[in-house]
Enzyme design. Structure first.
Site, short mmCIF file in Angstrom:
data_model
loop_
_atom_site.label_atom_id
_atom_site.label_comp_id
_atom_site.label_asym_id
_atom_site.label_seq_id
_atom_site.Cartn_x
_atom_site.Cartn_y
_atom_site.Cartn_z
N GLY A 128 -4.13 28.16 2.20
CA GLY A 128 -3.90 27.49 0.92
C GLY A 128 -3.36 28.41 -0.15
O GLY A 128 -3.17 27.98 -1.29
N SER A 129 -3.07 29.68 0.18
CA SER A 129 -2.63 30.59 -0.87
C SER A 129 -1.16 30.38 -1.21
O SER A 129 -0.33 30.16 -0.35
CB SER A 129 -2.84 32.05 -0.41
OG SER A 129 -2.18 32.27 0.82
N ASP A 130 -0.85 30.44 -2.49
CA ASP A 130 0.53 30.34 -2.95
C ASP A 130 0.69 31.21 -4.18
O ASP A 130 -0.24 31.92 -4.58
CB ASP A 130 0.94 28.87 -3.20
CG ASP A 130 0.09 28.19 -4.26
OD1 ASP A 130 -0.01 28.75 -5.37
OD2 ASP A 130 -0.46 27.11 -3.99
N LYS B 179 7.41 23.45 5.29
CA LYS B 179 7.48 23.95 3.90
C LYS B 179 6.85 25.33 3.80
O LYS B 179 5.77 25.57 4.37
CB LYS B 179 6.76 22.97 2.97
CG LYS B 179 6.98 23.29 1.51
CD LYS B 179 6.47 22.16 0.64
CE LYS B 179 4.96 22.21 0.48
NZ LYS B 179 4.44 21.02 -0.19
N LYS C 210 5.72 28.50 1.09
CA LYS C 210 5.44 28.88 -0.29
C LYS C 210 6.42 29.97 -0.70
O LYS C 210 6.83 30.79 0.13
CB LYS C 210 3.99 29.37 -0.41
CG LYS C 210 2.97 28.28 -0.10
CD LYS C 210 3.05 27.13 -1.09
CE LYS C 210 2.04 26.04 -0.78
NZ LYS C 210 2.11 24.94 -1.76
N ASP D 135 8.18 25.85 -1.95
CA ASP D 135 7.26 25.40 -3.00
C ASP D 135 6.87 26.59 -3.87
O ASP D 135 6.27 27.55 -3.39
CB ASP D 135 6.02 24.81 -2.33
CG ASP D 135 5.06 24.17 -3.32
OD1 ASP D 135 5.29 24.31 -4.54
OD2 ASP D 135 4.10 23.52 -2.87
N GLU E 191 10.09 22.72 -4.53
CA GLU E 191 8.95 21.98 -5.10
C GLU E 191 8.32 22.74 -6.26
O GLU E 191 8.20 23.97 -6.22
CB GLU E 191 7.94 21.80 -3.96
CG GLU E 191 6.68 21.04 -4.33
CD GLU E 191 5.90 20.69 -3.06
OE1 GLU E 191 6.54 20.33 -2.03
OE2 GLU E 191 4.67 20.80 -3.08
N GLU F 78 2.55 16.50 -7.65
CA GLU F 78 1.16 16.66 -7.21
C GLU F 78 0.23 17.01 -8.37
O GLU F 78 -0.96 16.76 -8.31
CB GLU F 78 1.06 17.73 -6.12
CG GLU F 78 1.32 19.13 -6.60
CD GLU F 78 1.31 20.15 -5.45
OE1 GLU F 78 0.31 20.86 -5.32
OE2 GLU F 78 2.29 20.23 -4.70
N ASP G 269 -0.12 12.01 -5.38
CA ASP G 269 -1.34 12.63 -4.85
C ASP G 269 -2.46 11.61 -4.99
O ASP G 269 -2.56 10.95 -6.02
CB ASP G 269 -1.65 13.90 -5.64
CG ASP G 269 -2.93 14.57 -5.18
OD1 ASP G 269 -2.82 15.61 -4.51
OD2 ASP G 269 -4.02 14.08 -5.50
N HIS H 133 2.03 14.31 -1.58
CA HIS H 133 1.38 15.61 -1.48
C HIS H 133 0.04 15.41 -0.78
O HIS H 133 -0.67 14.44 -1.05
CB HIS H 133 1.12 16.17 -2.88
CG HIS H 133 0.17 17.33 -2.90
ND1 HIS H 133 -1.12 17.23 -3.40
CD2 HIS H 133 0.32 18.60 -2.48
CE1 HIS H 133 -1.71 18.41 -3.29
NE2 HIS H 133 -0.86 19.26 -2.74
N ALA H 134 -0.27 16.33 0.13
CA ALA H 134 -1.57 16.24 0.80
C ALA H 134 -2.02 17.64 1.18
O ALA H 134 -1.45 18.62 0.72
CB ALA H 134 -1.50 15.31 2.00
N GLY H 135 -3.00 17.71 2.06
CA GLY H 135 -3.60 19.00 2.38
C GLY H 135 -4.96 19.06 1.73
O GLY H 135 -5.68 18.06 1.68
N GLU I 58 3.09 15.04 3.56
CA GLU I 58 2.62 16.39 3.83
C GLU I 58 1.41 16.37 4.78
O GLU I 58 0.54 15.51 4.68
CB GLU I 58 2.23 17.09 2.52
CG GLU I 58 1.85 18.55 2.73
CD GLU I 58 1.83 19.35 1.43
OE1 GLU I 58 1.73 18.74 0.34
OE2 GLU I 58 1.91 20.59 1.50
#
Ligand code: MG
Length: 436
Positions: free
Chosen positions: A27-29, A222, A224, A252, A278, A305, A328, A355-357, A386
């Site tokens: 989940g890091s961006d 996708k 990051k 993104d 994104e 999102e 979202d 958007h999801a996750g 997503e």
């Protein structure tokens, strides 16, 4: 006439649930460097022990307790209602939850009270769908256009979408809905994946996961981006050289650029033929998005999102700042507000790519995508939902992905129910692994 007057909402339970995802950099961006994926989880109980409405608001750790508290401040308004009035007075309930004049000061239709209203409305829709024995997407798809219009708050929208026009959009698919439901059940809807592309991953892990994703049937992946241009160019070059031009690639930036920076950066990435870029800048800067989109055209700009309400989406679409509409499930005020956004997207001819996750976002938002495909914009090849392959094991009915497609959910409700053992294991009070 009443069908569900024997069902009454009797109480609720809200829970602060946090998963220690920061330890693996999942989940890091560029903006969110160490998220602990979390859920402000809401269960609404009825006088029938087997029937409850469930939803959640996704957060990334600290502050999840505030989100839970905001839900608790509002949820008392629905205790004691019977399910018939939840259905018949749906829009009144929605407006009532957003109209406390003192809470409104903390954010008129944005922030934690906006999402708290969304949690409550989503839990009510989950309850309605379960009472009908249908997955939410099917319930919505089978509703008459007039019934859909009745649950949408059109305030602040009449400069782009009037009720009559929205009704016409829904009426246009009335005759094809049955066939579309069939197609949805047989073929599902295309997913894309972000799982290989987290910014904290080493190149070797990114490449291994990309190969795996392609083998699993994903056509769009996708990545990051946005921290260092040379890193983005290196990562995208590796992917393009290894997997060729046919792989669709989106990136993104998670809001890290200014408008001018975004324009320059995106121009530097032009050789990679990106399917979209994104969240190039601040999610509420509609004018900035429009300026970026014009400067980098035809590269599509995706966002939504973190857009707080239908009003932000309206501005983004009206000004031309949003080529891809990323709704979202838990950011705006739930199903009701997302219906307005889906109809506006149709009006502006923009694809809705949810958007999801996070935690449970795939499970919930798939219902809105299937409704969009069946009852609003039909089947087209610009739609991707997503998919991120984390934390689904905690859900009673997790999403199903087959050959890169979401399978239409068949269980009654909105699929937000978490397993009791997961709720207990990751309830924040008993979880010391998550950092304060
Ligand atoms: Mg994103």
């Amino acid at each position: 006439m009443s069908k569900f007057s024997h069902i009454t909402i009797t109480g609720f339970q809200s829970t602060d649930i946090r998963f220690p995802t920061s330890s693996s950099l999942d989940g890091s961006d560029a903006m969110n460097v160490d998220p602990d994926y979390s859920a402000a989880y809401l269960e609404i109980f009825t006088n029938l022990p087997s029937l409850k409405g469930v939803s959640l608001v996704f957060t990334i750790g600290r502050g999840n307790d505030l989100q839970v508290a905001a839900i608790e401040k509002l949820v008392n308004k629905i205790i004691g209602l019977d399910l018939d009035s939840v259905i018949e007075e749906n829009l009144t309930i929605y407006k009532d939850l957003g109209s406390d004049s003192q809470y409104r000061w903390l954010g008129p239709e944005y922030g934690i009270f906006q999402m708290a209203r969304g949690a409550i409305m989503n839990a009510l829709w989950d309850l309605i769908a379960k009472a009908h024995g249908k997955p939410l997407w099917l319930l919505l798809s089978e509703m008459e256009p007039e019934e859909i219009i009745k649950v949408i708050d059109f305030s602040y929208l009449d400069d782009v979408l009037e009720k009559d026009e929205a009704l016409n959009i829904l009426n246009a698919t009335r005759d094809s809905k049955l066939r579309n439901i069939d197609i949805a059940k047989k073929s599902g809807l295309p997913a894309y994946t972000t799982s290989p592309g987290w910014l904290g991953y080493k190149d070797s892990k990114m490449m291994d996961l990309t190969r795996q994703a392609i083998d699993d049937g994903f056509r769009l992946i996708k990545y990051k981006c946005g921290r260092k241009l040379e890193d983005d160019i290196r990562r995208l070059t590796l992917v393009r050289e290894a997997f060729g031009e046919d792989l669709l690639i989106a990136v993104d930036a998670n809001q890290v650029w200014s408008v001018n920076q975004a324009i320059e950066w995106i121009k530097s990435l032009k050789p990679f033929n990106l399917t979209w870029v994104e969240e190039p800048t601040h999610p509420e800067d509609s004018a900035g998005h429009a300026q970026i989109a014009a400067a980098v055209a035809p590269t599509p700009i995706a966002t939504g999102e973190m857009a707080s309400s239908r009003i932000t989406f309206k501005q983004l679409m009206k000004l031309g700042g949003q080529s891809v509409v990323q709704i979202d499930a838990s950011r705006v005020s739930g199903v009701n507000e997302n219906l307005a956004i889906i109809l506006m997207a149709k009006k502006f001819g923009k694809p809705v790519c949810p958007h999801a996750g996070g935690v449970g976002l795939c499970e919930m938002v798939q219902h809105l995508a299937f409704f969009d495909a069946v009852a609003v914009s039909g089947f087209h090849n610009s739609r991707y939902i997503e998919f991120v392959d984390h934390l689904h094991e905690h859900f009673v009915y997790p999403v199903k992905i087959e050959r890169g497609n979401y399978v239409a959910p068949s269980e009654p409700g909105m699929n937000a129910d978490m397993k009791r053992e997961s709720i207990e294991a990751y309830s924040f009070k008993s979880n010391e692994r998550v950092t304060l």
